[in-house]
Design a protein around this motif. Structure first.
Motif, PDB file in Angstrom:
ATOM      1  N   THR A  17      38.481  46.070  35.116  1.00 37.78           N
ATOM      2  CA  THR A  17      39.052  44.982  34.330  1.00 37.78           C
ATOM      3  C   THR A  17      40.560  44.911  34.521  1.00 37.78           C
ATOM      4  O   THR A  17      41.115  43.817  34.682  1.00 37.78           O
ATOM      5  N   SER A  18      41.221  46.047  34.550  1.00 33.64           N
ATOM      6  CA  SER A  18      42.677  46.067  34.779  1.00 33.64           C
ATOM      7  C   SER A  18      43.015  45.529  36.162  1.00 33.64           C
ATOM      8  O   SER A  18      43.986  44.782  36.328  1.00 33.64           O
ATOM      9  N   ASP A  38      34.724  36.852  33.083  1.00 38.06           N
ATOM     10  CA  ASP A  38      34.190  38.125  32.605  1.00 38.06           C
ATOM     11  C   ASP A  38      32.687  38.137  32.821  1.00 38.06           C
ATOM     12  O   ASP A  38      31.943  37.462  32.126  1.00 38.06           O
ATOM     13  N   ASN A  40      30.994  40.924  32.567  1.00 36.13           N
ATOM     14  CA  ASN A  40      30.515  42.083  31.816  1.00 36.13           C
ATOM     15  C   ASN A  40      30.133  41.595  30.420  1.00 36.13           C
ATOM     16  O   ASN A  40      30.940  41.621  29.498  1.00 36.13           O
ATOM     17  N   ALA A  43      29.614  44.490  27.408  1.00 38.57           N
ATOM     18  CA  ALA A  43      30.831  45.091  26.848  1.00 38.57           C
ATOM     19  C   ALA A  43      32.053  44.381  27.432  1.00 38.57           C
ATOM     20  O   ALA A  43      32.807  44.939  28.216  1.00 38.57           O
ATOM     21  N   ASN A  45      35.638  42.870  28.134  1.00 37.94           N
ATOM     22  CA  ASN A  45      37.006  43.284  27.826  1.00 37.94           C
ATOM     23  C   ASN A  45      38.072  42.425  28.477  1.00 37.94           C
ATOM     24  O   ASN A  45      39.239  42.539  28.130  1.00 37.94           O
ATOM     25  N   LEU A  48      40.342  40.485  26.210  1.00 31.52           N
ATOM     26  CA  LEU A  48      41.250  41.342  25.438  1.00 31.52           C
ATOM     27  C   LEU A  48      42.538  41.633  26.203  1.00 31.52           C
ATOM     28  O   LEU A  48      43.598  41.774  25.601  1.00 31.52           O
ATOM     29  N   HIS A  49      42.464  41.700  27.529  1.00 35.95           N
ATOM     30  CA  HIS A  49      43.665  41.925  28.342  1.00 35.95           C
ATOM     31  C   HIS A  49      44.656  40.773  28.221  1.00 35.95           C
ATOM     32  O   HIS A  49      45.835  40.938  28.522  1.00 35.95           O
ATOM     33  N   ILE A  86      32.827  38.782  22.670  1.00 37.69           N
ATOM     34  CA  ILE A  86      32.608  40.163  22.232  1.00 37.69           C
ATOM     35  C   ILE A  86      31.786  40.209  20.954  1.00 37.69           C
ATOM     36  O   ILE A  86      31.362  41.264  20.522  1.00 37.69           O
ATOM     37  N   SER A 118      30.081  44.539  35.002  1.00 37.66           N
ATOM     38  CA  SER A 118      29.782  45.662  34.112  1.00 37.66           C
ATOM     39  C   SER A 118      29.743  46.955  34.928  1.00 37.66           C
ATOM     40  O   SER A 118      29.548  46.918  36.140  1.00 37.66           O
TER      41      SER A 118
END
Length: 144
Positions: A17-18, A38, A40, A43, A45, A48-49, A86, A118
């Motif tokens: 993800t980063s 996204d 995934n 879960a 994320n 959120l980044h 999420i 994922s």
């Protein structure tokens, strides 16, 4: 037409993800029109980044045909993002294996589409792999 790149690893915590976020930001800084997705769903994320916590629509809604892909895209300063929710579980009829079909019309609107996956060998990862033109496999340099 966009080059779609799936960013995968079968192990969690390696930085998929980063890397997706940083690579997208770097490409956008070079003048590319970038969409981050996204993939995934179990879960998520990626949102959120970018401080996208509770979008009205996400990939989940696109896959279940509750929203058009354009309705799930959030435009940020340099790039666009299609986060996954999420707070919602994936609906049974919303197959992540349809991701390629749901993103198809967006390929003409972007230079690059990066899809975060994922951390497992499951339908989510397979859906990302099927949707991608190229795969970037993230590993860690662990010494056995």
């Amino acid at each position: 037409m966009a080059k779609t790149i799936g960013i995968i690893s079968l192990k969690g915590g390696v930085g998929k993800t980063s890397i997706t976020a940083a690579l997208g930001d770097a490409m956008a800084s070079l003048g590319k029109k970038v969409l981050l997705v996204d993939g995934n769903l179990s879960a998520p994320n990626l949102g959120l980044h970018f401080n996208v916590i509770n979008p009205r629509f996400g990939v989940n809604h696109v896959l279940s045909r509750e929203a058009k892909p354009s309705e799930a895209i959030i435009s940020l300063d340099k790039l666009d993002i299609m986060p996954a929710s999420i707070f919602e579980k994936q609906k049974q009829e919303a197959s992540v294996l349809k991701l390629k079909d749901r993103l198809a019309y967006l390929k003409d609107k972007y230079d690059v589409i990066l899809i975060d996956s994922s951390p497992a060998l499951n339908d989510e990862t397979l859906g990302v792999m099927l949707a991608a033109d190229e795969i970037l496999v993230v590993t860690t340099p662990d010494h056995p």
